[in-house]
Design a protein around this motif. Sequence first.
Motif, PDB file in Angstrom:
ATOM      1  N   VAL A 168       0.864  -1.186   0.000  1.00  0.00           N
ATOM      2  CA  VAL A 168       0.000   0.000   0.000  1.00  0.00           C
ATOM      3  C   VAL A 168       0.897   1.232   0.000  1.00  0.00           C
ATOM      4  N   LEU A 169       0.747   2.086  -1.006  1.00  0.00           N
ATOM      5  CA  LEU A 169       1.559   3.295  -1.116  1.00  0.00           C
ATOM      6  C   LEU A 169       0.655   4.528  -1.080  1.00  0.00           C
ATOM      7  N   LEU A 170       0.935   5.449  -0.167  1.00  0.00           N
ATOM      8  CA  LEU A 170       0.186   6.693  -0.044  1.00  0.00           C
ATOM      9  C   LEU A 170       1.041   7.829  -0.599  1.00  0.00           C
ATOM     10  N   VAL A 171       0.563   8.493  -1.649  1.00  0.00           N
ATOM     11  CA  VAL A 171       1.263   9.651  -2.221  1.00  0.00           C
ATOM     12  C   VAL A 171       0.718  10.878  -1.504  1.00  0.00           C
ATOM     13  N   THR A 172       1.573  11.548  -0.720  1.00  0.00           N
ATOM     14  CA  THR A 172       1.089  12.475   0.304  1.00  0.00           C
ATOM     15  C   THR A 172       1.364  13.942  -0.012  1.00  0.00           C
ATOM     16  N   CYS A 173       0.681  14.793   0.770  1.00  0.00           N
ATOM     17  CA  CYS A 173       0.760  16.250   0.649  1.00  0.00           C
ATOM     18  C   CYS A 173       1.172  16.839   1.991  1.00  0.00           C
ATOM     19  N   SER A 174       1.924  17.955   1.945  1.00  0.00           N
ATOM     20  CA  SER A 174       2.390  18.599   3.173  1.00  0.00           C
ATOM     21  C   SER A 174       2.038  20.077   3.230  1.00  0.00           C
ATOM     22  N   VAL A 175       1.265  20.554   2.250  1.00  0.00           N
ATOM     23  CA  VAL A 175       1.088  21.997   2.130  1.00  0.00           C
ATOM     24  C   VAL A 175       0.321  22.602   3.314  1.00  0.00           C
ATOM     25  N   ARG A 176      -0.561  21.801   3.933  1.00  0.00           N
ATOM     26  CA  ARG A 176      -1.283  22.261   5.125  1.00  0.00           C
ATOM     27  C   ARG A 176      -1.331  21.140   6.153  1.00  0.00           C
TER      28      ARG A 176
END
Length: 504
Positions: free
Chosen positions: A57-65
């Motif tokens: 399972v791979l989660l492509v993540t965000c860090s902008v908020r």
Amino acid sequence: MQSIMNVLTSRVVLPRVNVYLETYGCQMNVNDTEIVWAILQKNGYARTKKLDEADVVLLVTCSVREKAEQAIWNRLQHLRALKARRRPARAALRIGILGCMAERLKEEILHREKLVDVVAGPDAYRDLPRLLAVAESGQQAANVLLSLDETYADILPVQTAAGGTTAFVSIMRGCDNMCSYCIVPFTRGRERSRPIASILQEVRMLSDQGVKEVTLLGQNVNSFRDLSEVQFQSVAAPGLSRGFSTVYKAKPGGLRFSHLLDQVSRIDPEMRIRFTSPHPKDFPDEVLQLIQERHNICKQLHLPAQSGSTRVLEAMRRGYTREAYLELVHHVRDSIPGVSLSSDFITGFCGETEEDHQQTVSLLREVRYNIGFLFAYSMRQKTRAHHRLQDDVPADVKKRRLEQLIATFREEAARANAALVGQAQLVLVEGPSKRSASELCGRNDGNIKVIFPDAELEDAAESRAPGRAQPGDYVMVKVTSASSQTLRGVPLCRTTLSRAAAAH
């Protein structure tokens, strides 16, 4: 004996490893997901859309908020339970965190969440097969090295929406602007652009597949600068928009965004071209002229303002004043009649006063955007704001100001869209409306959603028999009503992009 061994080894079938991909955040992450899948597919992995079938399972993540990161922490708790329930007969479930959050929080992810096996930053996707192999042996594996030249130019992304009418093509990665609130330079690194040749190859491939709209993607898309061809390395840097500045020196050399836009728009006259996200400083007249001249470059621009207050813009290190921004808006509207504008706004930035906030409200009213993306400020570690400024606007004040900005935007967008009632709009059909199977949904040139009845239509050129519009068809629709986000209308006929432009 050797030949017998060859026969035996040729019959060995390795177990199929199913990978499940989940994407969070911006459209760049959707494109990254397609790159990741292209790499894994080439290395023998299979794709599954069912979480319970997954081996990886791979989660492509965000860090902008902060909210985006919290969604990942919550998701990991769910995956912890899934990992614990896994039958002993199956290999251990491997879990990976990819993208911006991996880059920003590598140590915390590995130590706080022991269930995470792989951590890979945005520039480490080529290393995923090795990282997953290490994880298979029971060790945690990480690569969050940022690159000065990685663009994945040689990897053609595998489109995740098979048969789709629209696609996104990444043309550059990273950002050099160093706005004080923004984490992107720290999670995605410095600006670097793909060679134009590889971009054109991908767009031609999409055209051959029947894709009717391509959006060129980058964190700072109109700062594009292809340095791959030696003869263009001494070309002078184009001037900035009037009244705009940067924290870095002008960068001479390279083929620029106007050249790329010109080349891409020539590939297929029936393919719409968009681009996002630009910085307002990089709109030379040749780009605006191209948009105005080419029938297949959409007359829609994203002009991220972030604030209507010059004082706040200075604290944000945006490189322009309110007055310079408004001058650009007027210049854009003079250069591209009927242009549709969208923007980004952050409310509650460090030190923002009520007067600053009201200046942002007035900017929304003055410009009257068709589309808006509005958020409350979320302090990010590593940014200049984190080191130099105080996040001193209380959460309840941010909430109230955001609500006022959203209400103002919707009021003005509804007025802007109401001006289209009675007009005929060319709509690219995307598929059935989510709310009604008897209606179709698509977008006009200005990227506004248009909903209309699914009815039998004549063909404008009479080259096709009457029939119902399909995804990928262009339909002329007469607008009968409008809201802040949607247009409704009645379909007039099926047509083509070139024919509609010639008749305009």
